[in-house]
Write a protein that holds these residues in place. Structure first.
Motif, PDB file in Angstrom:
ATOM      1  N   PRO A  78       0.837  -1.198   0.000  1.00  0.00           N
ATOM      2  CA  PRO A  78       0.000   0.000   0.000  1.00  0.00           C
ATOM      3  C   PRO A  78       0.876   1.253   0.000  1.00  0.00           C
ATOM      4  O   PRO A  78       2.031   1.223   0.421  1.00  0.00           O
ATOM      5  CB  PRO A  78      -0.806  -0.115   1.291  1.00  0.00           C
ATOM      6  CG  PRO A  78      -0.086  -1.099   2.128  1.00  0.00           C
ATOM      7  CD  PRO A  78       0.689  -1.986   1.204  1.00  0.00           C
ATOM      8  N   GLU A  79       0.318   2.366  -0.480  1.00  0.00           N
ATOM      9  CA  GLU A  79       1.082   3.609  -0.587  1.00  0.00           C
ATOM     10  C   GLU A  79       1.627   4.069   0.759  1.00  0.00           C
ATOM     11  O   GLU A  79       2.734   4.578   0.846  1.00  0.00           O
ATOM     12  CB  GLU A  79       0.207   4.704  -1.190  1.00  0.00           C
ATOM     13  CG  GLU A  79      -0.084   4.499  -2.654  1.00  0.00           C
ATOM     14  CD  GLU A  79      -0.913   5.623  -3.226  1.00  0.00           C
ATOM     15  OE1 GLU A  79      -0.810   6.762  -2.738  1.00  0.00           O
ATOM     16  OE2 GLU A  79      -1.660   5.355  -4.158  1.00  0.00           O
ATOM     17  N   TRP A  80       0.858   3.892   1.813  1.00  0.00           N
ATOM     18  CA  TRP A  80       1.293   4.365   3.119  1.00  0.00           C
ATOM     19  C   TRP A  80       2.504   3.600   3.630  1.00  0.00           C
ATOM     20  O   TRP A  80       3.270   4.107   4.447  1.00  0.00           O
ATOM     21  CB  TRP A  80       0.159   4.312   4.142  1.00  0.00           C
ATOM     22  CG  TRP A  80      -0.439   2.952   4.321  1.00  0.00           C
ATOM     23  CD1 TRP A  80      -1.536   2.455   3.714  1.00  0.00           C
ATOM     24  CD2 TRP A  80       0.047   1.907   5.170  1.00  0.00           C
ATOM     25  NE1 TRP A  80      -1.787   1.173   4.116  1.00  0.00           N
ATOM     26  CE2 TRP A  80      -0.815   0.808   5.023  1.00  0.00           C
ATOM     27  CE3 TRP A  80       1.115   1.788   6.042  1.00  0.00           C
ATOM     28  CZ2 TRP A  80      -0.631  -0.384   5.707  1.00  0.00           C
ATOM     29  CZ3 TRP A  80       1.285   0.583   6.713  1.00  0.00           C
ATOM     30  CH2 TRP A  80       0.422  -0.470   6.542  1.00  0.00           C
TER      31      TRP A  80
ATOM     32  N   LYS B 213       8.013   3.597   5.859  1.00  0.00           N
ATOM     33  CA  LYS B 213       9.413   3.157   5.808  1.00  0.00           C
ATOM     34  C   LYS B 213      10.340   4.363   5.715  1.00  0.00           C
ATOM     35  O   LYS B 213      11.378   4.397   6.375  1.00  0.00           O
ATOM     36  CB  LYS B 213       9.650   2.226   4.627  1.00  0.00           C
ATOM     37  CG  LYS B 213      11.110   1.812   4.515  1.00  0.00           C
ATOM     38  CD  LYS B 213      11.300   0.550   3.777  1.00  0.00           C
ATOM     39  CE  LYS B 213      12.729   0.108   3.630  1.00  0.00           C
ATOM     40  NZ  LYS B 213      13.744   0.650   4.482  1.00  0.00           N
ATOM     41  N   GLN B 214       9.976   5.360   4.912  1.00  0.00           N
ATOM     42  CA  GLN B 214      10.803   6.561   4.811  1.00  0.00           C
ATOM     43  C   GLN B 214      10.890   7.272   6.155  1.00  0.00           C
ATOM     44  O   GLN B 214      11.961   7.739   6.554  1.00  0.00           O
ATOM     45  CB  GLN B 214      10.239   7.511   3.756  1.00  0.00           C
ATOM     46  CG  GLN B 214      10.440   7.035   2.349  1.00  0.00           C
ATOM     47  CD  GLN B 214       9.771   7.942   1.332  1.00  0.00           C
ATOM     48  OE1 GLN B 214       8.958   8.790   1.679  1.00  0.00           O
ATOM     49  NE2 GLN B 214      10.114   7.755   0.065  1.00  0.00           N
ATOM     50  N   LEU B 215       9.785   7.371   6.868  1.00  0.00           N
ATOM     51  CA  LEU B 215       9.776   8.002   8.188  1.00  0.00           C
ATOM     52  C   LEU B 215      10.673   7.230   9.157  1.00  0.00           C
ATOM     53  O   LEU B 215      11.482   7.817   9.881  1.00  0.00           O
ATOM     54  CB  LEU B 215       8.351   8.082   8.736  1.00  0.00           C
ATOM     55  CG  LEU B 215       8.206   8.636  10.148  1.00  0.00           C
ATOM     56  CD1 LEU B 215       8.695  10.074  10.209  1.00  0.00           C
ATOM     57  CD2 LEU B 215       6.772   8.533  10.615  1.00  0.00           C
ATOM     58  N   TYR B 216      10.539   5.908   9.166  1.00  0.00           N
ATOM     59  CA  TYR B 216      11.355   5.063  10.044  1.00  0.00           C
ATOM     60  C   TYR B 216      12.836   5.257   9.737  1.00  0.00           C
ATOM     61  O   TYR B 216      13.649   5.444  10.651  1.00  0.00           O
ATOM     62  CB  TYR B 216      10.961   3.593   9.854  1.00  0.00           C
ATOM     63  CG  TYR B 216      11.830   2.639  10.622  1.00  0.00           C
ATOM     64  CD1 TYR B 216      11.613   2.415  11.974  1.00  0.00           C
ATOM     65  CD2 TYR B 216      12.879   1.969   9.996  1.00  0.00           C
ATOM     66  CE1 TYR B 216      12.421   1.543  12.688  1.00  0.00           C
ATOM     67  CE2 TYR B 216      13.686   1.092  10.703  1.00  0.00           C
ATOM     68  CZ  TYR B 216      13.460   0.881  12.039  1.00  0.00           C
ATOM     69  OH  TYR B 216      14.252   0.030  12.737  1.00  0.00           O
ATOM     70  N   ASP B 217      13.188   5.234   8.450  1.00  0.00           N
ATOM     71  CA  ASP B 217      14.590   5.399   8.063  1.00  0.00           C
ATOM     72  C   ASP B 217      15.128   6.759   8.495  1.00  0.00           C
ATOM     73  O   ASP B 217      16.275   6.870   8.945  1.00  0.00           O
ATOM     74  CB  ASP B 217      14.757   5.230   6.553  1.00  0.00           C
ATOM     75  CG  ASP B 217      14.559   3.791   6.101  1.00  0.00           C
ATOM     76  OD1 ASP B 217      14.645   2.872   6.948  1.00  0.00           O
ATOM     77  OD2 ASP B 217      14.302   3.581   4.895  1.00  0.00           O
ATOM     78  N   SER B 218      14.304   7.814   8.388  1.00  0.00           N
ATOM     79  CA  SER B 218      14.772   9.148   8.783  1.00  0.00           C
ATOM     80  C   SER B 218      14.984   9.219  10.296  1.00  0.00           C
ATOM     81  O   SER B 218      15.920   9.871  10.766  1.00  0.00           O
ATOM     82  CB  SER B 218      13.802  10.229   8.326  1.00  0.00           C
ATOM     83  OG  SER B 218      12.591  10.170   9.047  1.00  0.00           O
ATOM     84  N   VAL B 219      14.142   8.555  11.074  1.00  0.00           N
ATOM     85  CA  VAL B 219      14.302   8.559  12.531  1.00  0.00           C
ATOM     86  C   VAL B 219      15.557   7.790  12.921  1.00  0.00           C
ATOM     87  O   VAL B 219      16.312   8.217  13.804  1.00  0.00           O
ATOM     88  CB  VAL B 219      13.051   7.971  13.219  1.00  0.00           C
ATOM     89  CG1 VAL B 219      13.295   7.727  14.695  1.00  0.00           C
ATOM     90  CG2 VAL B 219      11.858   8.893  13.017  1.00  0.00           C
TER      91      VAL B 219
END
Length: 65
Positions: free
Chosen positions: A31-33, A38-44
């Motif tokens: 799904p798009e979300w 994943k991008q948010l997790y990687d940035s954190v």
């Protein structure tokens, strides 16, 4: 790499049709979300540890000795 070679490596015969018994390698599209999460997790994960947190960890380590 030629197109024929790529299709053979992907489990297709020289006509480009899938070969019976060969597993096709397809990537499932989530799904798009999921990609946003994943991008948010990687940035954190890439964020540095704040100095206040490092100090707290150091004080906790000193208390155990």
């Amino acid at each position: 790499m030629e197109l024929v070679e790529a299709s053979i490596m992907a489990g297709a015969d020289r006509t480009g049709k899938p070969v019976k018994g060969k597993k096709q390698h397809t990537r499932k599209q989530g799904p798009e979300w999921a990609s946003g999460l994943k991008q948010l997790y990687d940035s954190v994960i890439e964020e540095p540890i704040p100095d206040a947190f490092k100090d707290l960890l150091a004080r906790l380590d000193d208390g155990k000795r």
